[in-house]
Design an enzyme around this catalytic site. Structure first.
Site, PDB file in Angstrom:
ATOM      1  CG  HIS A 102      31.577  53.799  45.605  1.00  0.00           C
ATOM      2  ND1 HIS A 102      30.323  53.917  45.620  1.00  0.00           N
ATOM      3  CD2 HIS A 102      32.690  53.088  45.962  1.00  0.00           C
ATOM      4  CE1 HIS A 102      30.686  52.247  45.278  1.00  0.00           C
ATOM      5  NE2 HIS A 102      32.038  51.871  46.241  1.00  0.00           N
ATOM      6  CG  ASP A 134      41.103  47.808  46.245  1.00  0.00           C
ATOM      7  OD1 ASP A 134      41.128  46.522  46.435  1.00  0.00           O
ATOM      8  OD2 ASP A 134      41.521  48.829  47.451  1.00  0.00           O
ATOM      9  CG  ASN A 194      32.922  41.794  42.558  1.00  0.00           C
ATOM     10  OD1 ASN A 194      32.031  42.194  42.345  1.00  0.00           O
ATOM     11  ND2 ASN A 194      32.991  42.556  44.077  1.00  0.00           N
ATOM     12  CE  LYS A 199      26.330  50.545  44.137  1.00  0.00           C
ATOM     13  NZ  LYS A 199      27.501  48.976  44.427  1.00  0.00           N
ATOM     14  CG  PHE A 214      28.426  44.224  45.678  1.00  0.00           C
ATOM     15  CD1 PHE A 214      28.527  44.696  44.168  1.00  0.00           C
ATOM     16  CD2 PHE A 214      29.394  44.404  46.447  1.00  0.00           C
ATOM     17  CE1 PHE A 214      29.371  46.157  44.308  1.00  0.00           C
ATOM     18  CE2 PHE A 214      31.197  44.538  45.317  1.00  0.00           C
ATOM     19  CZ  PHE A 214      30.203  45.999  44.665  1.00  0.00           C
ATOM     20  N   GLY A 215      28.131  43.499  48.495  1.00  0.00           N
ATOM     21  CA  GLY A 215      28.539  43.849  49.815  1.00  0.00           C
ATOM     22  C   GLY A 215      27.785  44.762  51.110  1.00  0.00           C
ATOM     23  CE  LYS A 217      35.345  45.798  43.261  1.00  0.00           C
ATOM     24  NZ  LYS A 217      36.772  45.662  43.758  1.00  0.00           N
TER      25      LYS A 217
HETATM   26  P1  IMP Z   1      37.978  44.874  46.463  1.00  0.00           P
HETATM   27  O1  IMP Z   1      37.546  43.575  45.693  1.00  0.00           O
HETATM   28  O2  IMP Z   1      39.295  44.696  47.038  1.00  0.00           O
HETATM   29  O3  IMP Z   1      38.055  46.418  46.262  1.00  0.00           O
HETATM   30  O4  IMP Z   1      37.280  44.528  47.477  1.00  0.00           O
HETATM   31  C1  IMP Z   1      35.976  46.082  48.051  1.00  0.00           C
HETATM   32  C2  IMP Z   1      34.948  45.377  48.673  1.00  0.00           C
HETATM   33  O5  IMP Z   1      34.346  46.629  49.267  1.00  0.00           O
HETATM   34  C3  IMP Z   1      33.597  44.650  48.213  1.00  0.00           C
HETATM   35  O6  IMP Z   1      34.333  43.127  48.721  1.00  0.00           O
HETATM   36  C4  IMP Z   1      32.756  44.956  49.053  1.00  0.00           C
HETATM   37  O7  IMP Z   1      33.420  44.366  50.531  1.00  0.00           O
HETATM   38  C5  IMP Z   1      32.928  46.369  49.374  1.00  0.00           C
HETATM   39  N1  IMP Z   1      33.152  47.576  49.044  1.00  0.00           N
HETATM   40  C6  IMP Z   1      33.087  48.267  48.075  1.00  0.00           C
HETATM   41  N2  IMP Z   1      31.866  48.679  47.197  1.00  0.00           N
HETATM   42  C7  IMP Z   1      31.004  48.518  46.869  1.00  0.00           C
HETATM   43  C8  IMP Z   1      29.805  48.849  46.702  1.00  0.00           C
HETATM   44  O8  IMP Z   1      30.098  49.160  45.720  1.00  0.00           O
HETATM   45  N3  IMP Z   1      28.828  48.360  47.156  1.00  0.00           N
HETATM   46  C9  IMP Z   1      29.163  47.613  48.450  1.00  0.00           C
HETATM   47  N4  IMP Z   1      30.455  47.302  49.174  1.00  0.00           N
HETATM   48  C10 IMP Z   1      31.567  47.615  47.981  1.00  0.00           C
END
Ligand code: IMP
Length: 190
Positions: free
Chosen positions: A175, A69, A12, A170, A147-148, A15
């Site tokens: 978080h 995560d 990602n 942000k 994002f997301g 991130k």
């Molecule tokens: P990971 O890569 O398995 O940790 O996926 C985290 C998922 O949580 C992301 O794909 C988003 O769907 C959601 N997420 C986590 N942090 C954020 C953020 O800062 N903004 C928006 N979505 C987030």
């Protein structure tokens, strides 16, 4: 600590960019692999450790490895999508539309973002930082940054979504920003 070069055990790029902003002087290079282990952990921490150990194995213990995560917990959905946030909508409507659909007609819009960061040093020491952000789910997506779920997440005390508040907001308040701060504190104590 200045000048730390780490690989981020994640594909990602959002991130990696956010983390580079949050960890002053660090280089955070995403580890672009297609053989990550499945995220089978019951918690964000378990999944972050899984990714970090994978990163350490494929870099042969020669790099600092950072793993993160994170996810979104929605109160009215009993904490879903939670650790499954990235896989909430593998097919069908995009995740944001699916979530808005599930919350249609529901007044309780409370939600929280959580970020769990794990850093493994060369010699295998583990450091950890956790951060959360409380807020609520908006009625419709607004804004273009982040994002997301950012276009539908309105942090507590704000009227606008994270996607409207933007990347600078942000970097101070998310978080992930709080988790990064906790990680830096753990590192300075180690
Ligand atoms: P990971 O890569 O398995 O940790 O996926 C985290 C998922 O949580 C992301 O794909 C988003 O769907 C959601 N997420 C986590 N942090 C954020 C953020 O800062 N903004 C928006 N979505 C987030």
């Amino acid at each position: 600590m200045d000048g730390l070069k780490a690989v981020l055990a994640s594909r990602n790029r959002h991130k990696a960019r956010e983390l580079e902003r949050l960890l002053p002087g660090w280089t955070v290079e995403p580890l672009d692999r297609d053989d990550y282990p499945p995220e089978t952990g019951a918690t964000y921490y378990d999944n972050a450790v899984l990714k970090a150990r994978f990163g350490r194995a494929v870099t042969l213990g020669e790099r600092w490895v950072l793993a993160e995560d994170s996810g979104l917990e929605v109160e009215a959905l009993g904490g879903r999508p939670g650790v499954l946030s990235a896989r909430y909508a593998p097919e069908g409507p995009p995740a944001v539309a699916k979530l808005l659909g599930e919350l249609e007609g529901i007044d309780d819009r409370r939600a929280h973002y959580t970020s769990e960061l794990v850093l493994l040093s060369f010699d295998g020491r583990e450091l950890r930082g956790t951060g959360t952000l409380d807020g609520r789910i908006a009625d419709e997506p607004v804004g273009s940054e982040g994002f997301g779920y950012d276009p539908i997440f309105v942090p507590e005390g704000q009227e606008r979504t994270v996607a409207e508040l933007g990347n600078e907001w942000k970097a101070e308040n998310s978080h992930r920003a709080r988790a990064a701060q906790a990680l830096l504190e753990a590192l300075s104590r180690s």
